[in-house]
Design a protein around this motif. Structure first.
Motif, PDB file in Angstrom:
ATOM      1  N   LEU A  91       0.695  -1.080  -0.004  1.00  0.00           N
ATOM      2  CA  LEU A  91       0.002   0.051   0.017  1.00  0.00           C
ATOM      3  C   LEU A  91       1.013   1.229   0.067  1.00  0.00           C
ATOM      4  N   PRO A  92       0.252   2.388  -0.199  1.00  0.00           N
ATOM      5  CA  PRO A  92       1.278   3.598  -0.004  1.00  0.00           C
ATOM      6  C   PRO A  92       1.790   3.702   1.277  1.00  0.00           C
ATOM      7  N   GLY A  93       2.997   4.378   0.999  1.00  0.00           N
ATOM      8  CA  GLY A  93       3.751   4.387   2.362  1.00  0.00           C
ATOM      9  C   GLY A  93       4.601   3.277   2.507  1.00  0.00           C
ATOM     10  N   SER A  94       4.599   2.461   1.472  1.00  0.00           N
ATOM     11  CA  SER A  94       5.560   1.013   1.687  1.00  0.00           C
ATOM     12  C   SER A  94       4.872   0.218   2.893  1.00  0.00           C
ATOM     13  N   ARG A  95       3.442   0.244   3.185  1.00  0.00           N
ATOM     14  CA  ARG A  95       2.748  -0.499   4.172  1.00  0.00           C
ATOM     15  C   ARG A  95       2.652  -1.750   3.403  1.00  0.00           C
ATOM     16  N   LEU A  96       2.869  -2.976   4.083  1.00  0.00           N
ATOM     17  CA  LEU A  96       2.654  -4.265   3.556  1.00  0.00           C
ATOM     18  C   LEU A  96       1.393  -4.808   4.251  1.00  0.00           C
ATOM     19  N   LEU A  97       0.511  -5.500   3.276  1.00  0.00           N
ATOM     20  CA  LEU A  97      -0.876  -6.070   4.081  1.00  0.00           C
ATOM     21  C   LEU A  97      -0.602  -7.357   3.548  1.00  0.00           C
ATOM     22  N   PHE A  98      -0.499  -8.201   4.740  1.00  0.00           N
ATOM     23  CA  PHE A  98      -0.365  -9.801   4.528  1.00  0.00           C
ATOM     24  C   PHE A  98      -1.825 -10.602   4.615  1.00  0.00           C
ATOM     25  N   GLY A  99      -1.720 -11.838   4.256  1.00  0.00           N
ATOM     26  CA  GLY A  99      -2.906 -12.471   4.210  1.00  0.00           C
ATOM     27  C   GLY A  99      -3.547 -12.907   5.578  1.00  0.00           C
ATOM     28  N   ASP A 100      -3.044 -12.850   6.623  1.00  0.00           N
ATOM     29  CA  ASP A 100      -3.463 -13.036   7.833  1.00  0.00           C
ATOM     30  C   ASP A 100      -3.603 -11.785   8.841  1.00  0.00           C
ATOM     31  N   GLU A 101      -3.792 -10.480   7.940  1.00  0.00           N
ATOM     32  CA  GLU A 101      -3.905  -9.224   8.715  1.00  0.00           C
ATOM     33  C   GLU A 101      -5.534  -8.922   8.334  1.00  0.00           C
ATOM     34  N   GLU A 102      -5.929  -7.915   9.469  1.00  0.00           N
ATOM     35  CA  GLU A 102      -7.159  -7.307   9.164  1.00  0.00           C
ATOM     36  C   GLU A 102      -7.463  -6.566   8.017  1.00  0.00           C
ATOM     37  N   PRO A 103      -8.635  -6.320   7.565  1.00  0.00           N
ATOM     38  CA  PRO A 103      -8.636  -5.537   6.319  1.00  0.00           C
ATOM     39  C   PRO A 103      -8.163  -4.083   6.640  1.00  0.00           C
ATOM     40  N   VAL A 104      -7.707  -3.192   5.725  1.00  0.00           N
ATOM     41  CA  VAL A 104      -7.385  -1.685   5.669  1.00  0.00           C
ATOM     42  C   VAL A 104      -8.313  -0.981   4.954  1.00  0.00           C
ATOM     43  N   PRO A 105      -8.957   0.114   5.708  1.00  0.00           N
ATOM     44  CA  PRO A 105      -9.852   0.987   4.628  1.00  0.00           C
ATOM     45  C   PRO A 105      -8.901   1.818   3.820  1.00  0.00           C
ATOM     46  N   LEU A 106      -9.948   2.037   2.676  1.00  0.00           N
ATOM     47  CA  LEU A 106      -9.168   2.888   1.519  1.00  0.00           C
ATOM     48  C   LEU A 106      -9.674   4.443   1.917  1.00  0.00           C
ATOM     49  N   ALA A 107      -8.709   5.475   1.567  1.00  0.00           N
ATOM     50  CA  ALA A 107      -8.896   6.716   1.583  1.00  0.00           C
ATOM     51  C   ALA A 107      -9.620   7.106   0.323  1.00  0.00           C
ATOM     52  N   GLU A 108     -10.185   8.307   0.462  1.00  0.00           N
ATOM     53  CA  GLU A 108     -10.919   8.802  -0.571  1.00  0.00           C
ATOM     54  C   GLU A 108     -10.010   9.243  -1.672  1.00  0.00           C
ATOM     55  N   GLY A 109     -10.503   9.284  -2.902  1.00  0.00           N
ATOM     56  CA  GLY A 109      -9.337   9.279  -3.825  1.00  0.00           C
ATOM     57  C   GLY A 109      -8.638   8.247  -4.371  1.00  0.00           C
ATOM     58  N   TYR A 110      -7.233   8.380  -4.929  1.00  0.00           N
ATOM     59  CA  TYR A 110      -6.395   7.577  -5.636  1.00  0.00           C
ATOM     60  C   TYR A 110      -5.635   6.548  -4.776  1.00  0.00           C
ATOM     61  N   THR A 111      -5.639   5.403  -4.805  1.00  0.00           N
ATOM     62  CA  THR A 111      -4.886   4.513  -4.071  1.00  0.00           C
ATOM     63  C   THR A 111      -4.390   3.564  -4.908  1.00  0.00           C
ATOM     64  N   PRO A 112      -2.628   3.498  -5.031  1.00  0.00           N
ATOM     65  CA  PRO A 112      -2.073   2.181  -6.008  1.00  0.00           C
ATOM     66  C   PRO A 112      -1.923   1.181  -5.001  1.00  0.00           C
ATOM     67  N   LEU A 113      -2.084   0.169  -5.504  1.00  0.00           N
ATOM     68  CA  LEU A 113      -1.819  -1.060  -4.776  1.00  0.00           C
ATOM     69  C   LEU A 113      -1.035  -2.222  -5.602  1.00  0.00           C
ATOM     70  N   PHE A 114       0.148  -2.628  -5.194  1.00  0.00           N
ATOM     71  CA  PHE A 114       0.834  -3.284  -5.987  1.00  0.00           C
ATOM     72  C   PHE A 114       1.342  -4.876  -5.087  1.00  0.00           C
ATOM     73  N   VAL A 115       1.541  -5.860  -6.198  1.00  0.00           N
ATOM     74  CA  VAL A 115       1.828  -7.107  -5.875  1.00  0.00           C
ATOM     75  C   VAL A 115       3.088  -7.453  -6.688  1.00  0.00           C
ATOM     76  N   ARG A 116       4.227  -7.772  -5.772  1.00  0.00           N
ATOM     77  CA  ARG A 116       5.221  -8.278  -6.395  1.00  0.00           C
ATOM     78  C   ARG A 116       5.331  -9.671  -6.957  1.00  0.00           C
ATOM     79  N   GLY A 117       5.507  -9.813  -8.256  1.00  0.00           N
ATOM     80  CA  GLY A 117       5.476 -11.197  -8.861  1.00  0.00           C
ATOM     81  C   GLY A 117       6.837 -11.904  -9.188  1.00  0.00           C
ATOM     82  N   SER A 118       6.823 -12.523 -10.330  1.00  0.00           N
ATOM     83  CA  SER A 118       8.060 -13.216 -10.718  1.00  0.00           C
ATOM     84  C   SER A 118       9.097 -12.233 -11.417  1.00  0.00           C
ATOM     85  N   HIS A 119      10.377 -12.424 -11.077  1.00  0.00           N
ATOM     86  CA  HIS A 119      11.244 -11.835 -11.639  1.00  0.00           C
ATOM     87  C   HIS A 119      11.230 -10.309 -11.390  1.00  0.00           C
TER      88      HIS A 119
END
Length: 262
Positions: A91-119
């Protein structure tokens, strides 16, 4: 499941603006396309690699991305992101959300979400939640580009910080600041009569850190970072100076007479 209308891939980056919609409408977009969904308790969007079983396909050719990697669900008046995959979501600010964590609310406006894949691939899911007006940001094609906020440095401050942060300016992988002793030794070679010592370098850099902290830059005080501090304060300082273009790689010409540190 109550899903919304799809957004084609040609819709483009959500950062460019979204249509006028009801307050709290969610737009979710990946390279493969997207969807829009109005706010209603219990509504949700599933995203992940398995196109037939998700609403927004993300990284469909990358087996590192889970088939169903996460959800965006509306609950108690807000949209929440949850991770249901094997890899964390950044998430923004380099916050990592893992599978066993509680959901995180999205703020109004734009939010980029990244998943690091292969290579070292980075798969982007763009989310946009309309605010109180429901109106997209207006296009500003012809406006003059706003320059970054640079920080005023005195000549001795600039020189000391260039020496301290030369590994950053050289684009080294995972750079770290020089030590006070290393920086003082190089500064003494450049200006033998200027009285550079490790203590003087420390005083100069700490003064800059404090000034930028008062100017609103986070992560520059021990109270914010906590113990053990290590190089964190100087690392944060140098990253801010580079991101603001206060220091840039051509500044290294001031060090042309020096050899790289061991």
């Amino acid at each position: 499941m109550d899903v919304g209308r799809p957004l084609p891939a040609a819709y483009g980056s959500l950062a460019r603006g979204v249509p006028v919609s009801a307050v709290g409408t969610l737009f979710a977009l990946s390279l493969a396309g997207g969807i829009t969904l109005g706010p209603k308790e219990g509504r949700s969007i599933i995203f992940g690699r398995n196109r037939p079983e998700v609403h927004v396909c993300l990284g469909e050719d990358d087996p590192k991305v889970s088939r169903q990697h996460g959800t965006l669900a509306h609950h108690e008046g807000a949209w929440w992101i949850a991770n249901t995959g094997k890899l964390p979501i950044r998430l923004p600010g380099s916050r990592l959300l893992f599978g066993d964590e509680e959901p995180v609310p999205l703020a109004e406006g734009y939010t980029p979400l990244f998943v690091r894949g292969s290579h070292n691939r980075e798969h982007l899911l763009e989310a946009y939640v309309t605010g109180s007006t429901g109106i997209k940001p207006p296009p500003r094609h012809a406006e003059i580009t706003q320059p970054p906020r640079t920080w005023l440095l005195q000549a001795d401050e600039r020189l000391a910080l260039i020496v301290l942060g030369q590994r950053y300016l050289l684009h080294e992988l995972r750079p770290q600041p020089l030590s006070w002793r290393q920086a003082a030794a190089q500064l003494a070679l450049l200006h033998p009569d200027a009285g550079w010592t490790a203590k003087r370098v420390e005083h100069v850099v700490v003064a800059v850190r404090n000034r930028l902290s008062r100017g609103g830059v986070p992560g520059l005080t021990r109270e914010e970072v906590g113990e053990p501090v290590g190089n964190t304060l100087n690392d944060n300082l140098l990253k801010e100076l580079l991101l603001s273009t206060t220091l840039v790689p051509p500044d290294l010409t001031l060090l042309d007479d020096l050899t790289p540190p061991d």
